[in-house]
Design an enzyme around this catalytic site. Structure first.
Site, short mmCIF file in Angstrom:
data_model
loop_
_atom_site.label_atom_id
_atom_site.label_comp_id
_atom_site.label_asym_id
_atom_site.label_seq_id
_atom_site.Cartn_x
_atom_site.Cartn_y
_atom_site.Cartn_z
N ASP A 11 -21.46 -63.63 -70.41
CA ASP A 11 -22.24 -64.85 -70.23
C ASP A 11 -22.57 -65.49 -71.58
O ASP A 11 -22.79 -64.78 -72.57
CB ASP A 11 -23.55 -64.53 -69.49
CG ASP A 11 -24.25 -65.77 -68.99
OD1 ASP A 11 -23.60 -66.83 -68.87
OD2 ASP A 11 -25.47 -65.69 -68.73
N HIS A 28 -15.51 -71.52 -74.13
CA HIS A 28 -14.69 -70.61 -73.33
C HIS A 28 -13.49 -70.10 -74.13
O HIS A 28 -13.09 -68.94 -73.97
CB HIS A 28 -14.22 -71.32 -72.06
CG HIS A 28 -15.32 -71.61 -71.08
ND1 HIS A 28 -16.20 -70.64 -70.64
CD2 HIS A 28 -15.69 -72.76 -70.47
CE1 HIS A 28 -17.05 -71.17 -69.78
NE2 HIS A 28 -16.77 -72.46 -69.66
N LEU A 123 -6.09 -47.38 -70.64
CA LEU A 123 -7.25 -48.12 -70.13
C LEU A 123 -6.81 -48.96 -68.96
O LEU A 123 -5.74 -49.59 -69.00
CB LEU A 123 -7.84 -49.02 -71.23
CG LEU A 123 -8.86 -50.07 -70.80
CD1 LEU A 123 -10.16 -49.41 -70.37
CD2 LEU A 123 -9.13 -51.07 -71.93
#
Length: 246
Positions: A11, A28, A123
């Site tokens: 956020d 962004h 991962l």
């Protein structure tokens, strides 16, 4: 204390850009760059599962131009990140209403997921896209309803394990740690079932500024937490480490 599954609510991109008198899309773009740094850091510290809240079901309500640019940014980032994912043996998976994404975004996601479908990844990177926790639980409930209608399951057989089997990625362990950047104290419809006993870590740092040092700070604090899972401190102290974690 090991973190087997880290979840992050990324956020603050828009506020970060506005603080610099720039447009939200620029924020962004900067936030997308941090994904690369955090994925690399998780590989380095040995976290095997990472879920990033990339685009929520509610985010479709944003201005259409911003949504379109976010989809374009997703594709651009996948095209610049794919080789590094392969080099680091990072498997990409997604969860959410992916069929609602533009076809150009779906194609790129499918391409990278095929390229990174390692049998034993270092991962597993899970992108929550067009995702909502209530939506996920609703779909799991529908699955159970169909099984009951088909006579494959009775109502008495419906338990937590059966609900969990209907979630998007039941092979993922529940998150040990949920990080939210940007200073807001809410979970925003993210992994509502899975975070029942996750440790929460909220930082005022906005996502484009959240780097490896910030991640390590969060993991250090997580390591100091006492995870009781409904037990008392005295009970937890008497359990073997692995049993205490379950």
């Amino acid at each position: 204390m090991n973190c087997q599954h880290l979840a992050i609510i990324m956020d603050g991109n828009g506020r970060w850009a506005q603080n610099r008198q720039r447009g939200r899309i620029w924020g962004h773009r900067q936030g997308a760059k941090q994904v690369d740094e955090i994925v690399t850091a998780c590989c380095e510290v040995g976290i095997p599962h990472l879920t990033l809240y990339a685009f929520s079901t509610e985010n479709w309500n944003r201005p259409p131009i911003e949504v379109h640019m976010l989809m374009r940014l997703l594709v651009h980032h996948l095209r610049t990140m794919d080789k590094k994912l392969i080099r680091n043996r990072v498997q990409l998976v997604v969860q959410g209403g992916v069929d609602k994404l533009p076809m150009f975004a779906q194609k790129e996601l499918n391409r990278v997921m095929r390229m990174t479908s390692f049998p034993s990844p270092r991962l597993k990177l899970n992108l929550a896209l067009s995702y909502g926790g209530r939506q996920e639980i609703t779909e799991a409930a529908r699955r159970i309803a169909r099984l009951v209608e088909q006579g494959k399951l009775t109502s008495e057989q419906v338990d937590e394990n059966e609900v969990a089997r209907g979630l998007y990625h039941p092979e993922f362990p529940d998150p040990d740690l949920l990080i939210r950047t940007g200073g807001e104290y809410r979970v925003s419809n993210f992994l509502l079932w899975q975070i029942a006993y996750a440790e929460l870590y909220v930082t005022e740092t906005l996502w484009p500024d959240f780097g490896k040092a910030d991640l390590l700070m969060a993991l250090d604090e997580f390591g100091l937490r006492e995870r009781r899972f409904g037990k008392t401190s005295a009970q937890v102290s008497q359990l073997p480490a692995q049993e205490a974690r379950l």
